[in-house]
Design a protein around this motif. Sequence first.
Motif, PDB file in Angstrom:
ATOM      1  N   LEU A 179       0.820  -1.224   0.000  1.00  0.00           N
ATOM      2  CA  LEU A 179       0.000   0.000   0.000  1.00  0.00           C
ATOM      3  C   LEU A 179       0.851   1.269   0.000  1.00  0.00           C
ATOM      4  CD1 LEU A 179      -2.837  -0.983   2.501  1.00  0.00           C
ATOM      5  CD2 LEU A 179      -2.907  -0.977   0.018  1.00  0.00           C
ATOM      6  N   ARG A 180       2.076   1.169   0.458  1.00  0.00           N
ATOM      7  CA  ARG A 180       2.956   2.335   0.431  1.00  0.00           C
ATOM      8  C   ARG A 180       3.708   2.467  -0.883  1.00  0.00           C
ATOM      9  NH1 ARG A 180       3.733   4.940   5.110  1.00  0.00           N
ATOM     10  NH2 ARG A 180       2.972   3.994   7.029  1.00  0.00           N
ATOM     11  N   ARG A 227      -1.537   4.787  -4.704  1.00  0.00           N
ATOM     12  CA  ARG A 227      -2.384   5.915  -4.277  1.00  0.00           C
ATOM     13  C   ARG A 227      -2.570   6.921  -5.394  1.00  0.00           C
ATOM     14  NH1 ARG A 227      -2.162  10.959  -1.676  1.00  0.00           N
ATOM     15  NH2 ARG A 227      -3.742  11.190  -0.022  1.00  0.00           N
ATOM     16  N   PHE A 259      -8.732   5.895  -1.707  1.00  0.00           N
ATOM     17  CA  PHE A 259      -7.610   5.008  -1.358  1.00  0.00           C
ATOM     18  C   PHE A 259      -7.291   5.097   0.127  1.00  0.00           C
ATOM     19  CE2 PHE A 259      -3.100   4.460  -0.476  1.00  0.00           C
ATOM     20  CZ  PHE A 259      -2.869   3.203  -0.980  1.00  0.00           C
ATOM     21  N   ARG A 269      -7.393   2.043   2.724  1.00  0.00           N
ATOM     22  CA  ARG A 269      -6.174   1.681   3.466  1.00  0.00           C
ATOM     23  C   ARG A 269      -6.456   1.670   4.969  1.00  0.00           C
ATOM     24  NH1 ARG A 269      -2.355   4.823   5.946  1.00  0.00           N
ATOM     25  NH2 ARG A 269      -0.296   3.857   6.245  1.00  0.00           N
ATOM     26  N   ARG A 292      -5.175  -8.168   4.031  1.00  0.00           N
ATOM     27  CA  ARG A 292      -3.817  -7.850   4.518  1.00  0.00           C
ATOM     28  C   ARG A 292      -3.016  -9.119   4.703  1.00  0.00           C
ATOM     29  NH1 ARG A 292      -3.186  -4.724   9.754  1.00  0.00           N
ATOM     30  NH2 ARG A 292      -1.007  -4.953   9.141  1.00  0.00           N
ATOM     31  N   GLU A 314       2.174  -3.602   5.297  1.00  0.00           N
ATOM     32  CA  GLU A 314       1.088  -3.101   4.456  1.00  0.00           C
ATOM     33  C   GLU A 314       1.033  -3.841   3.126  1.00  0.00           C
ATOM     34  OE1 GLU A 314       0.240   1.000   4.165  1.00  0.00           O
ATOM     35  OE2 GLU A 314       1.188   1.521   6.061  1.00  0.00           O
TER      36      GLU A 314
END
Length: 581
Positions: A63-64, A94, A104, A108, A140, A147
């Motif tokens: 996610l990052r 994102r 987003f 998240r 997850r 993440e």
Amino acid sequence: MKKHSESSDAGYGIGDLLGLGSQSVRKNYYPALQDRIDELEKERNRYKWLFENALHGIFQANLRGGFVAANPAMARICGYASAEDLITCVIRLREQLFCSSGEFDAIRQELLDEGSLSARETRLRRADNTPVHVAITLLRRPDLGPEVVEAFVADITERYQAREKLRQLNADLERRVEERTDELQNANVVLRYQIEQREKVEQELVVAVEAARQANESKDKYLAAASHDLLQPLNAARLLVSALLDSHLPADESQLVHRVQRSLESAEDLLADLLDISKLDQKAMQPDYLHTDIGELMRGLAQEFELLAENAGLNFRLRAGVGRVHTDPRMLTRILRNLLSNAFRYTTEGGVLFAARKRGPNLEIGVWDTGVGIEKEKLEDIFREFHQILPKGSSRQGVGLGLAIVERMARILGCEVRVDSIYGRGSCFSVLIPLSVVTQAPVGNPNREKPALTSFEGLSVLVIDNEEPVQESMRALLERWGCRVVTAGSAAIAIERCQAPDVILADFHLDDNLTGCEAILSVRRHFNRDIPAAVITADRGNETRRLISALYLPILNKPVKPNRLRALLTSLVVSLNPDLK
């Protein structure tokens, strides 16, 4: 030898663990290991095939950051030539994948809080920067990273477009409804004047209809009263005529007396039919259900028509039924009497058979004749009031109310009337009574004197009802009659509180969606006795009545009247004592 000794002292080496330490070990373990490796490779290839050929998009991402892995379907959804192009081009989910950064961030945060997200509708950015509507399911994977997520993506563009089209259609429909409403309001203004004029006419019509209804009710009441009053002197006249017939009269006078008797019988039948039709029209005729001996009822009717058959030169045969039926004996007798009267009226040669037999789930009581028969196209009309099928060349007999009365009374008793006829050969009219209301015939001599039941002293009665006030009132009433009463709210409590009772009275609707029928069966099963029982209920629905009747349990409707309760107890006690049967 030294090397071999050192190897033995040191234990197994790497080759030993892999199955390569010695010739014998290799022979024993290498094939099994190779088979397992082959199975794992096949499993890997299968999952790889499913991953690459799945219809839905599948990916693993941070996610990052961006994608870690993706399948071809995910690349197609996002408009990329291959999964490698998607992974290479999209390095920030994102900003590059989601159309809305705020969406987003919400997704998240929900993943961090909940750990998963199912079928969330959102928009993704395609390679050409156009949006695509998708339903995304995320999970997850903290074991792979804080993440790291895995996802399944379904393209719902067609569903979204269909929904938007439906929304547009609804908007158009609302607009058209508003336009039509305006048109109708304008039309109402034009019609209001006409309505006001018609209201005056309708008010006059209401007054006329009410006057007609009252006149019809008065007519029915007057007809009922007049018919009843007229039947009394007619019966007296028939008695006098019968006395004359027993006298030794000359032939001419005897013939006149016979004509008078037939005229009086016709008048009496007509008045009786009019009286019954009047009561049926007013819904004033309610059945009084009793356990009636079928054979006795049929033999009594047969005796009425034996002399008529003898005088007409017809062969009259009776095959009486066996058992008891729970019905209104007066109404059932009237139904069968009308069928027999018609059979003898329209049969000039041959005979009449009056018989009962089991037919499927019913007991059929029928009248077969060799009379004139009825044409097939006229069968539907014969049950209408004042409709009559007459043989050619015959004089008019009656006014055509007999079969109308038969059909209405049978409907009240829950029976079915059937007719089969062949024109010129004869007819069969029958009444079908459900076997659920028929019980086995009593055993023994029906003519012996029956001892009377005078007291319930010492009778053990179990009352099952989920209402305590009802329990107490039943206890008070039954104890006044000398009964020993145990009350309970359920079958389980009843079994704990009492020994085997003589009689069970159970309410139909109990707690926990249980019924009194189930409670009775539970108590009988526990004590291993067929304890006489009855169901008391305020539910008068046909379904409930059919259910209770199917279990051969008597029914007593609430509110309970003491005299009916006493009669019910008497019938249950009689079933306990063979000497009272």
